[in-house]
Design an enzyme around this catalytic site. Structure first.
Site, PDB file in Angstrom:
ATOM      1  N   LYS A  22      -2.722   5.049  -2.674  1.00 42.72           N
ATOM      2  CA  LYS A  22      -3.696   5.881  -1.971  1.00 42.72           C
ATOM      3  C   LYS A  22      -4.015   7.079  -2.864  1.00 42.72           C
ATOM      4  O   LYS A  22      -3.109   7.630  -3.506  1.00 42.72           O
ATOM      5  CB  LYS A  22      -3.098   6.359  -0.646  1.00 42.72           C
ATOM      6  CG  LYS A  22      -2.861   5.235   0.354  1.00 42.72           C
ATOM      7  CD  LYS A  22      -4.169   4.730   0.915  1.00 42.72           C
ATOM      8  CE  LYS A  22      -3.952   3.797   2.078  1.00 42.72           C
ATOM      9  NZ  LYS A  22      -5.210   3.328   2.662  1.00 42.72           N
ATOM     10  N   SER A  73       0.875  -1.166   0.000  1.00 38.32           N
ATOM     11  CA  SER A  73       0.000   0.000   0.000  1.00 38.32           C
ATOM     12  C   SER A  73       0.918   1.224   0.000  1.00 38.32           C
ATOM     13  O   SER A  73       1.732   1.378   0.909  1.00 38.32           O
ATOM     14  CB  SER A  73      -0.873  -0.033   1.251  1.00 38.32           C
ATOM     15  OG  SER A  73      -1.591   1.172   1.379  1.00 38.32           O
ATOM     16  N   LYS A 124      -9.885  -6.822   7.594  1.00 41.34           N
ATOM     17  CA  LYS A 124      -8.891  -6.436   8.590  1.00 41.34           C
ATOM     18  C   LYS A 124      -9.347  -7.059   9.892  1.00 41.34           C
ATOM     19  O   LYS A 124     -10.485  -6.830  10.330  1.00 41.34           O
ATOM     20  CB  LYS A 124      -8.816  -4.909   8.729  1.00 41.34           C
ATOM     21  CG  LYS A 124      -8.134  -4.236   7.546  1.00 41.34           C
ATOM     22  CD  LYS A 124      -8.047  -2.750   7.707  1.00 41.34           C
ATOM     23  CE  LYS A 124      -7.381  -2.138   6.474  1.00 41.34           C
ATOM     24  NZ  LYS A 124      -7.631  -0.679   6.388  1.00 41.34           N
ATOM     25  N   GLY A 162      -4.077  -3.991   6.010  1.00 43.25           N
ATOM     26  CA  GLY A 162      -3.126  -3.691   7.083  1.00 43.25           C
ATOM     27  C   GLY A 162      -3.429  -2.359   7.726  1.00 43.25           C
ATOM     28  O   GLY A 162      -4.159  -1.540   7.161  1.00 43.25           O
ATOM     29  N   ASP A 167      -6.973   3.191  -3.350  1.00 47.81           N
ATOM     30  CA  ASP A 167      -7.723   3.237  -2.090  1.00 47.81           C
ATOM     31  C   ASP A 167      -7.967   4.705  -1.740  1.00 47.81           C
ATOM     32  O   ASP A 167      -7.020   5.460  -1.538  1.00 47.81           O
ATOM     33  CB  ASP A 167      -6.925   2.543  -0.975  1.00 47.81           C
ATOM     34  CG  ASP A 167      -7.706   2.456   0.338  1.00 47.81           C
ATOM     35  OD1 ASP A 167      -8.850   2.957   0.400  1.00 47.81           O
ATOM     36  OD2 ASP A 167      -7.171   1.872   1.304  1.00 47.81           O
ATOM     37  N   ASP A 223     -13.845  -1.627   2.652  1.00 46.05           N
ATOM     38  CA  ASP A 223     -12.933  -1.732   3.796  1.00 46.05           C
ATOM     39  C   ASP A 223     -13.655  -1.171   5.035  1.00 46.05           C
ATOM     40  O   ASP A 223     -14.352  -1.907   5.752  1.00 46.05           O
ATOM     41  CB  ASP A 223     -11.636  -0.954   3.463  1.00 46.05           C
ATOM     42  CG  ASP A 223     -10.646  -0.855   4.622  1.00 46.05           C
ATOM     43  OD1 ASP A 223     -10.960  -1.301   5.726  1.00 46.05           O
ATOM     44  OD2 ASP A 223      -9.531  -0.308   4.430  1.00 46.05           O
ATOM     45  N   GLU A 234     -10.865   0.858  -3.695  1.00 49.72           N
ATOM     46  CA  GLU A 234     -11.233   0.554  -2.318  1.00 49.72           C
ATOM     47  C   GLU A 234     -11.942   1.738  -1.655  1.00 49.72           C
ATOM     48  O   GLU A 234     -11.447   2.864  -1.696  1.00 49.72           O
ATOM     49  CB  GLU A 234      -9.939   0.196  -1.569  1.00 49.72           C
ATOM     50  CG  GLU A 234     -10.102  -0.521  -0.259  1.00 49.72           C
ATOM     51  CD  GLU A 234      -8.728  -0.849   0.352  1.00 49.72           C
ATOM     52  OE1 GLU A 234      -7.737  -1.002  -0.396  1.00 49.72           O
ATOM     53  OE2 GLU A 234      -8.655  -0.938   1.587  1.00 49.72           O
ATOM     54  N   LYS A 267      -1.037  -1.030  -4.421  1.00 48.19           N
ATOM     55  CA  LYS A 267      -2.217  -0.193  -4.164  1.00 48.19           C
ATOM     56  C   LYS A 267      -1.734   1.224  -3.913  1.00 48.19           C
ATOM     57  O   LYS A 267      -0.771   1.444  -3.179  1.00 48.19           O
ATOM     58  CB  LYS A 267      -2.950  -0.787  -2.967  1.00 48.19           C
ATOM     59  CG  LYS A 267      -3.724   0.166  -2.086  1.00 48.19           C
ATOM     60  CD  LYS A 267      -4.522  -0.635  -1.054  1.00 48.19           C
ATOM     61  CE  LYS A 267      -4.650   0.127   0.250  1.00 48.19           C
ATOM     62  NZ  LYS A 267      -5.331  -0.662   1.295  1.00 48.19           N
TER      63      LYS A 267
HETATM   64  O1  OSB Z   1      -7.233   1.782   4.229  1.00 45.45           O
HETATM   65  O2  OSB Z   1      -5.931   0.101   4.101  1.00 45.45           O
HETATM   66  C1  OSB Z   1      -6.192   1.209   4.570  1.00 45.45           C
HETATM   67  C2  OSB Z   1      -3.240   2.353   6.743  1.00 45.45           C
HETATM   68  C3  OSB Z   1      -3.902   3.077   7.715  1.00 45.45           C
HETATM   69  C4  OSB Z   1      -5.274   3.204   7.631  1.00 45.45           C
HETATM   70  C5  OSB Z   1      -5.979   2.616   6.584  1.00 45.45           C
HETATM   71  C6  OSB Z   1      -5.329   1.889   5.621  1.00 45.45           C
HETATM   72  C7  OSB Z   1      -3.924   1.778   5.685  1.00 45.45           C
HETATM   73  C8  OSB Z   1      -3.117   1.076   4.700  1.00 45.45           C
HETATM   74  C9  OSB Z   1      -1.803   0.525   5.171  1.00 45.45           C
HETATM   75  O3  OSB Z   1      -3.416   1.009   3.524  1.00 45.45           O
HETATM   76  C10 OSB Z   1      -1.573  -0.883   4.772  1.00 45.45           C
HETATM   77  C11 OSB Z   1      -0.400  -1.475   5.507  1.00 45.45           C
HETATM   78  O4  OSB Z   1      -0.435  -1.623   6.754  1.00 45.45           O
HETATM   79  O5  OSB Z   1       0.579  -1.814   4.850  1.00 45.45           O
HETATM   80 MG    MG Z   2      -8.429   0.738   2.833  1.00 44.38          MG
END
Ligand code: OSB
Ligand code: MG
Length: 375
Positions: free
Chosen positions: A163, A135, A262, A290, A188, A238, A213, A161
């Site tokens: 953001k 991510s 999660k 994660g 995401d 999510d 996402e 992925k």
């Molecule tokens: O939406 O997946 C998410 C981290 C903090 C809050 C939300 C998200 C995330 C990540 C991190 O995408 C994923 C990781 O821990 O590698």
């Molecule tokens: Mg997410």
């Protein structure tokens, strides 16, 4: 198993690099760990809350409060058949899934050790190796994102992925797709858009994304169903899925074609398995999300990712992507194929570096059963 002791602690851990999502930037993590002892066996769980209530409503402070005021007093001294009985005992506490999960999962680690099997086996996992993705936080420019994506792909990660947020989205994705025409890519948005953005969100259809996402509100299922009808890209939910009944509702409404599980968000391994099973029954593939976890949360993510319907690469990646030094030994590493080999040892399968944990601890509280004095 009789729960003899529960220790809750907060660790201050600094990420190697700041991580930016649509809701903000994180670097100083406040990691909550639960250390439980039952029948003389020690197990560990991690509470995956953020520092601020921007991903969901929980924070490190609300979780501390809920565990110390309600969960620990309810569980201490209790005799349980299996870890999957924990939800029955704490169900009367509404919500606060991440707080509950950190505690429940520590008992799963204990139960696996008592049976001398891996946590993966106890959860009825089947995979010995799990596919990994990364991510990537929001970056300054499309060019710097392209470079970062290239770096991760060259390490072997199977899916990247990105953001996104309004103003930092299409150009970034277009640049990455142009450079990597065949890479497995997804985005995401962490709830940064609304249904009135449908024309904008439809433009992502041009980039052959595996999924988009949670583009809409964090607690919305129905709007995602309306959006999914109007775009080609598969939606993945999510934030808005807190338990198996939400998953069922989302699937019946056709609000998504993929689901992110999660363990913290759904309240622990027991409910994570239920969500997994609902998705399997409806042929909806899942993957493990994660929350910038330390090694302990990462180990729990690896174990749940071995269930059969975890069919897509998850956001479970190497310790060293986030930490200069992780709190488990060995650290989580990936193979050149972009997989993690599931540890076969008993429990979570990694040992916790106690001294290092102690060194990082800024706050600690312990509950114990009353000492039994033998005559
Ligand atoms: O939406 O997946 C998410 C981290 C903090 C809050 C939300 C998200 C995330 C990540 C991190 O995408 C994923 C990781 O821990 O590698
Ligand atoms: Mg997410």
């Amino acid at each position: 198993m009789r729960i003899e002791s529960i220790t809750l602690r907060e660790l201050e851990m600094r990420l190697k690099w700041p991580f930016e999502t649509s809701f903000g930037v994180t670097q100083k993590r406040r990691v909550l760990l639960v250390e439980m002892i039952a029948n003389g066996v020690t197990g560990w769980g991690e509470v995956t809350t953020g520092e601020a209530p921007y991903y969901n409503y929980e924070t490190s402070d609300t979780a501390w409060l809920i565990i110390s005021e309600f969960i620990a007093p309810l569980l201490i001294g209790k005799e349980l058949e299996t870890a999957s009985d924990v939800p029955l005992l704490i169900n009367r506490i509404r919500g606060h899934q991440m707080a509950k999960a950190g505690v429940e999962n520590a008992l799963w680690d204990i139960e696996a050790q008592q049976k001398n099997i891996s946590l993966s086996k106890l959860l009825t996992g089947v995979h010995e190796e799990i596919p990994c993705g990364v991510s990537l936080g929001i970056r300054e420019s499309p060019q710097s994102l392209v470079e970062k994506v290239g770096e991760e792909l060259s390490k072997g990660y199977q899916r990247v992925k990105m953001k996104i947020k309004p103003g930092k989205d299409l150009d970034f994705v277009a640049a990455v797709r142009k450079q990597f025409p065949r890479a497995m890519l997804s985005v995401d948005a962490n709830s940064a858009y609304s249904l009135s953005d449908v024309d904008h969100l439809r433009k992502f259809d041009d980039y052959d994304l595996l999924m988009m996402e949670q583009p809409l509100q964090w607690d919305e299922i129905y709007s995602h169903a309306k959006l999914q009808k109007q775009i080609k890209t598969a939606l993945c939910l999510d934030e808005c899925i807190s338990h198996a009944r939400h998953a069922e509702a989302a699937i019946e409404l056709a609000a998504c074609r993929i689901l992110n599980i999660k363990v913290g968000r759904v309240g622990g391994h027991t409910e994570a398995r239920r969500v997994h099973d609902v998705c399997l029954q409806h042929s909806i593939p899942v993957w493990c999300g994660g929350m910038l976890e330390s090694g302990i949360g990462r180990a729990h993510n690896i174990a749940i990712s071995t269930l059969p319907n975890f069919a897509l690469p998850g956001d479970v990646s190497a310790s060293k992507r986030y930490w200069k030094e992780d709190i488990i030994d060995p650290e989580v590493e990936i193979t050149p194929r972009g997989t993690i080999r599931v540890p076969q040892g008993s429990g979570i399968g990694y040992s916790v570096k106690r001294e290092f944990v102690e060194h990082l601890t800024v706050k600690k509280q312990t509950w114990k059963t009353e000492v039994m004095v033998s005559a």
